[in-house]
Design an enzyme around this catalytic site. Structure first.
Site, PDB file in Angstrom:
ATOM      1  N   LYS A  96       9.710 -19.535  19.534  1.00  0.00           N
ATOM      2  CA  LYS A  96      10.713 -19.350  18.483  1.00  0.00           C
ATOM      3  C   LYS A  96      12.046 -18.951  19.119  1.00  0.00           C
ATOM      4  O   LYS A  96      12.087 -18.122  20.034  1.00  0.00           O
ATOM      5  CB  LYS A  96      10.232 -18.264  17.521  1.00  0.00           C
ATOM      6  CG  LYS A  96      11.045 -18.096  16.240  1.00  0.00           C
ATOM      7  CD  LYS A  96      10.375 -17.068  15.341  1.00  0.00           C
ATOM      8  CE  LYS A  96      11.044 -16.941  13.987  1.00  0.00           C
ATOM      9  NZ  LYS A  96      10.332 -15.979  13.105  1.00  0.00           N
ATOM     10  N   SER A 138       9.699 -17.365   8.458  1.00  0.00           N
ATOM     11  CA  SER A 138      10.812 -18.020   9.126  1.00  0.00           C
ATOM     12  C   SER A 138      10.395 -18.870  10.331  1.00  0.00           C
ATOM     13  O   SER A 138      11.184 -19.655  10.850  1.00  0.00           O
ATOM     14  CB  SER A 138      11.825 -16.968   9.589  1.00  0.00           C
ATOM     15  OG  SER A 138      11.272 -16.108  10.578  1.00  0.00           O
ATOM     16  N   SER A 146       6.740 -13.803   8.367  1.00  0.00           N
ATOM     17  CA  SER A 146       7.236 -15.023   8.993  1.00  0.00           C
ATOM     18  C   SER A 146       6.283 -15.690   9.970  1.00  0.00           C
ATOM     19  O   SER A 146       6.542 -16.809  10.410  1.00  0.00           O
ATOM     20  CB  SER A 146       8.562 -14.734   9.708  1.00  0.00           C
ATOM     21  OG  SER A 146       9.576 -14.472   8.764  1.00  0.00           O
TER      22      SER A 146
END
Length: 422
Positions: free
Chosen positions: A61, A137, A161
């Protein structure tokens, strides 16, 4: 070429077949860098047989620092950041365990959304529905696993997330105890909540990554009937028909397998859910308030509005909010004292369409974050596991959770629960 380089090349070829989806999943994708990392992993693994993550591909990420690369949080605001001098702790640990970094993945800007919209890169659909939200997310990370590009993804979880994209895409997503894993070198949103963790296609991989992240082995324990808390309110309020029916089926199967289900009252968490909104906005506001004028031009307006919510809060509001959170955490720990773990649906509804969320962002984003966020509020650890339902293509998602520090208890419970639904 060695087997790891061949594996990396095959995955690169799959990425290059994705078309526009490639740019919606990755903020950075450099085949040469990946192949060089695979060659290093080959050498490391040859010199150190038995590395726990040897040859596994991992997407990262775009919040985790990687040496030589800028960490952008999928925002135009941060595109010109100075590249990181060193890998963050978690990236270093997974590389030392033999994993191969495989691109940096998209996310909701600054990791501040549970649905996965991103106007800068475009919003990809989920693995089951090209028009459905990917979950946020960690949207790009979830899709790299779901599409079979990598063995696991590194995500972060502030309000859900890791677990939300895992639930939507049929994956295993583990949010460890916040203070049990290193956040050093990970770009923050709200440090009182942020937690790094893995998304994976199978439970064993998720556990192996957790062991590397923490340096602690999860011993196999002899299975015995679990005492499982089932919330009577909050987590189970207002479920859509599919989720309600799936959770009833799951509870029935757990009872049939000999586990004891115990009703627990956790409505006090829902009653204090506003604390999540207040505290996360307050902490994120402190990071980005100096950039609000620029974000009016280059930012996601939905994210900016959430950041600006903190402008409505007074100093006294925040002192009271932090104190109240301490009370709520204590209440949760007390409520959990007589059970091994608790369970709940990961999401109160099935994944909506991207267009639906764009039209009703505030409401649907809050719904997608609801159940996962309740557990962030009480500083718990939790895993989302997929549950295959007869006659359904999209699996259900079950959350197994316990108070902070009880990670091994949660993972061992997941080991017992998961085979019941394979």
């Amino acid at each position: 070429m060695g087997a790891m380089i061949d594996k990396a090349q095959a995955a690169i070829d799959k990425v290059n077949e994705l078309g526009d989806l490639k740019g919606q999943i990755f903020t950075e994708f450099d085949p040469d860098r990946i192949l060089a990392a695979a060659a290093k992993a080959e050498e490391l693994s040859a010199a150190n047989p038995g590395l726990p993550l040897a040859g596994m591909l991992v997407s990262i990420k775009d919040l985790y620092d990687e040496a030589g690369l800028a960490t952008t949080a999928a925002s135009k605001l941060l595109l010109d950041r100075t590249p990181a001098d060193a890998d963050c702790d978690i990236v270093r640990l997974v590389k030392e365990a033999g994993a191969i970094p495989f691109g940096r993945t998209t996310l909701s800007e600054f990791a501040y959304s549970g649905v996965g919209l991103n106007p800068h890169y475009g919003t990809p659909g989920n693995i089951f529905d090209a028009d459905g939200i990917p979950g946020g997310s960690t949207s790009g990370g979830g899709l790299t696993v779901a599409h079979g590009l990598v063995d696991f993804a590194l995500g972060t979880d502030t309000g859900g997330s890791i677990r939300i994209p895992s639930a939507i895409n049929g994956l295993y997503g583990f949010k460890p105890s916040r203070l049990g894993v290193s956040g050093k070198g990970i770009h923050p949103l709200a440090k009182s909540f942020d937690t790094p963790g893995p998304l994976a296609r199978d439970l064993d991989t998720a556990i192996a990554v957790f062991e590397v992240m923490t340096g602690e082995a999860l011993e196999h324990v002899d299975p015995s009937p679990l005492r499982i808390g089932v919330p009577t309110s909050g987590f189970v309020d207002g479920l859509d028909d599919r989720v309600k029916a799936d959770f009833a089926t799951i509870c029935a199967q757990l009872k049939a397998a000999g586990h004891e289900l115990v009703e627990i009252e956790l409505g006090f968490i829902a009653e204090n859910a506003i604390l999540n909104k207040m505290l996360v906005s307050f902490e994120a506001h402190a990071i980005y308030s100096g950039d609000f004028d620029k974000l009016e031009t280059v930012g996601d307006p939905r994210v900016l509005a959430r950041l600006k919510f903190a402008d409505t809060l007074s100093k006294d509001d925040m002192i009271a909010a932090y104190a109240k959170r301490v009370d709520v955490v204590s209440m949760f720990n007390a409520a959990m004292a007589d059970v091994d773990v608790m369970i709940a649906p990961t999401l109160p509804m099935m994944a909506p369409k991207i267009a639906e969320v764009e039209a009703d962002f505030d409401n649907l984003n809050a719904l997608m974050l609801r159940n996962t966020g309740y557990l962030n509020l009480v500083d718990a650890c939790a895993i989302s596991i997929p549950v295959h339902i007869d006659g359904e293509t999209v699996p259900a998602a079950l959350m197994v959770a316990a108070p902070h520090g009880h990670d091994k208890q949660v993972l061992n419970a997941a080991r017992q629960i998961d085979p019941l639904f394979g």
